[in-house]
Design an enzyme around this catalytic site. Structure first.
Site, PDB file in Angstrom:
ATOM      1  N   HIS A  78      12.575   4.181  -4.847  1.00  0.00           N
ATOM      2  CA  HIS A  78      12.084   5.202  -5.776  1.00  0.00           C
ATOM      3  C   HIS A  78      12.466   6.624  -5.347  1.00  0.00           C
ATOM      4  O   HIS A  78      12.323   7.560  -6.124  1.00  0.00           O
ATOM      5  CB  HIS A  78      10.570   5.071  -5.990  1.00  0.00           C
ATOM      6  N   ASP A 127      11.571  -2.164  -3.301  1.00  0.00           N
ATOM      7  CA  ASP A 127      11.521  -0.713  -3.081  1.00  0.00           C
ATOM      8  C   ASP A 127      12.306  -0.293  -1.832  1.00  0.00           C
ATOM      9  O   ASP A 127      11.890   0.594  -1.082  1.00  0.00           O
ATOM     10  CB  ASP A 127      10.076  -0.235  -2.974  1.00  0.00           C
ATOM     11  N   SER A 176       7.642   9.096   1.681  1.00  0.00           N
ATOM     12  CA  SER A 176       8.246   7.856   1.190  1.00  0.00           C
ATOM     13  C   SER A 176       9.608   7.634   1.812  1.00  0.00           C
ATOM     14  O   SER A 176      10.472   8.521   1.806  1.00  0.00           O
ATOM     15  CB  SER A 176       8.379   7.906  -0.328  1.00  0.00           C
TER      16      SER A 176
END
Length: 468
Positions: free
Chosen positions: A213, A244, A323
């Protein structure tokens, strides 16, 4: 005086200091007498006075000389008390010679001990020394005043300063120092703006792991900012939206890859560090513990893919921008990829850390990365069955369908069976079975406990890769 017989106080020499003529009285003879008619002296009489001017007492007047001696500088007259012609019965008078006529003013005499007028150099030197002494005195007085005015001493004396260079490698500071050079910030420009996340170097050739992402929506291009502030362009090697995980690559030498740990060996309570660029704050390190393992997650953005993974839960502070960054253990080994947070916010509000963060286990992320680098895409692990949309009363996950040639069918499972545990992990939601299966690599053998009717049974299932 030289040549003077002082036996009886009389001097037998003639006035002026000349000795008596030859044939005079022999030494030791009595003094000549008082002058007689013929001009001699009567034996035993005192010597006649020299003719001159005498005072009332019989002495000579001051400033006068005996007759016949005016103008002489005889030393006889320098001391009146030693005058051989002085009447012993007359009072003494000191004769002071008059100053010579026509003499000029006496030459001035300079007193060597007298202080003269100071010179400019001396004045400057004295002024400088005085200023220095005054400044030193002022500083000393100020220091003494300040020292004296201190009322409270804060803190206890420390025996020694901390040895910063001697921090142990297993300390949090030692771990951070070891891992930080391998952590990067990733920026990706897209039509919706610029997204930012984190990543870490996994090969000397320049491969970097991050979240899918983070790079999703970009034009296969990204910019990587390293720990030292330098940057380099990067290309996207491959992505796996359902796990992911994405891999990007930079062309740069001298990179320091991370060391991998074993996410399967983690236990609740183990200390961990989360490293990344939360809220654009690069090289941020936060500490926490492993709060849970195999926390099954189903995540995804509206309209995007649904992601499943059995995550590592931690209370280390993680925010937007973390992230894709590494979660490392106390030995500085990467055990997870920070991916998701939970937050108590309404839709449309920006989420923040509340102590619930989740990371993809590194064993799973490493396997997917190797697939992407090797083939450009990742294999997806499956069990060969479909699950219902809800849980089952009493616990467990019901199998709605079983593929005839899939792993589940080969292990004897049938549609309608209720899977209770997979490798001793309880099933309470369909997400649990999907996420836990994805955790393992294709070919792994897992133990499945299931219920058929009222009977509980166990079987071993060899997981396989999805045909896609």
């Amino acid at each position: 005086m030289g040549g003077t017989d002082v036996t009886d106080g009389w001097d037998w020499r003639q006035p002026g200091g000349t000795p008596a003529p030859a044939g005079g009285p022999a030494p030791g003879s009595p003094p000549p007498g008082i002058p007689g008619a013929g001009g001699g002296t009567t034996p035993g009489s005192p010597p006649q006075r020299p003719q001159g001017t005498y005072g009332a007492g019989g002495g000579t007047l001051p400033g006068s000389w005996p007759q016949g001696l005016q103008g002489t500088t005889s030393p006889w007259w320098s001391d009146a008390l030693a005058d051989p012609w002085r009447d012993p019965y007359a009072p003494a008078a000191v004769v002071v010679p008059a100053a010579p006529v026509g003499a000029g003013e006496p030459e001035p005499v300079t007193d060597p001990d007298a202080q003269g007028r100071p010179k400019l150099r001396q004045v400057v030197l004295v002024s400088l020394i005085t200023a220095l002494l005054a400044g030193s005195l002022g500083s000393a007085l100020t220091y003494a005043f300040l020292r004296g005015s201190a009322v409270t001493t804060l803190g206890a004396p420390s025996p020694s300063a901390p040895a910063l260079a001697q921090r142990k490698p297993e300390s949090l500071a030692g771990v951070a120092e070891k891992v930080l050079p391998s952590v990067v910030t990733i920026r990706v420009a897209s039509l919706g703006g610029t997204s930012e996340g984190s990543g870490f170097v996994v090969s000397a050739e320049g491969h970097i792991i991050t979240n899918d992402h983070v790079v999703a929506g970009g034009a296969s291009k990204a910019t990587v900012i390293f720990n030292d502030g330098s940057s380099a362009p990067a290309t996207v090697v491959g992505q796996d939206p359902e796990s992911d995980i994405a891999v990007i690559k930079v062309t740069r030498t001298g990179l320091q890859p991370v060391e991998f740990g074993d996410s399967d060996a983690l236990a609740v309570g183990d200390p961990v560090l989360a490293i990344g660029s939360p809220l654009s704050l690069a090289n941020t390190v936060t500490a926490g513990i492993v709060s849970a393992v195999d926390r099954t997650m189903q995540a995804g953005e509206p309209g995007g893919p649904t992601r499943y993974y059995a995550a590592i839960q931690t209370d280390a502070a993680v925010n937007h921008g973390n992230s894709g960054g590494p979660l490392v253990d106390s030995g500085g080994r990467v055990v997870g990829v920070n991916s998701t947070i939970k937050s108590l916010v309404a839709d449309g509000q920006e989420a923040g850390n509340i102590g619930l963060a989740f990371a993809i286990p590194i064993n799973q992320a490493k396997r997917i990365t190797q697939d992407i680098i090797g083939t450009g895409k990742a294999r997806r692990t499956v069990i060969g069955a479909q699950v219902g949309g809800t849980g089952v009363s009493g616990g467990g996950v019901r199998l709605n369908a079983v593929e005839p040639s899939g792993p589940a069918a080969a292990a004897g499972l049938r549609a309608g069976d209720v899977v209770l545990r997979l490798n001793r992990h309880p099933m309470t939601d369909p997400t649990d079975l999907v996420a836990l299966v994805r955790k393992y690599a294709p070919g792994s053998v897992v133990t499945v406990e299931y219920r058929r009717g009222t009977t509980r049974q166990n079987t071993s299932v060899t997981l396989a890769a999805d045909a896609k």
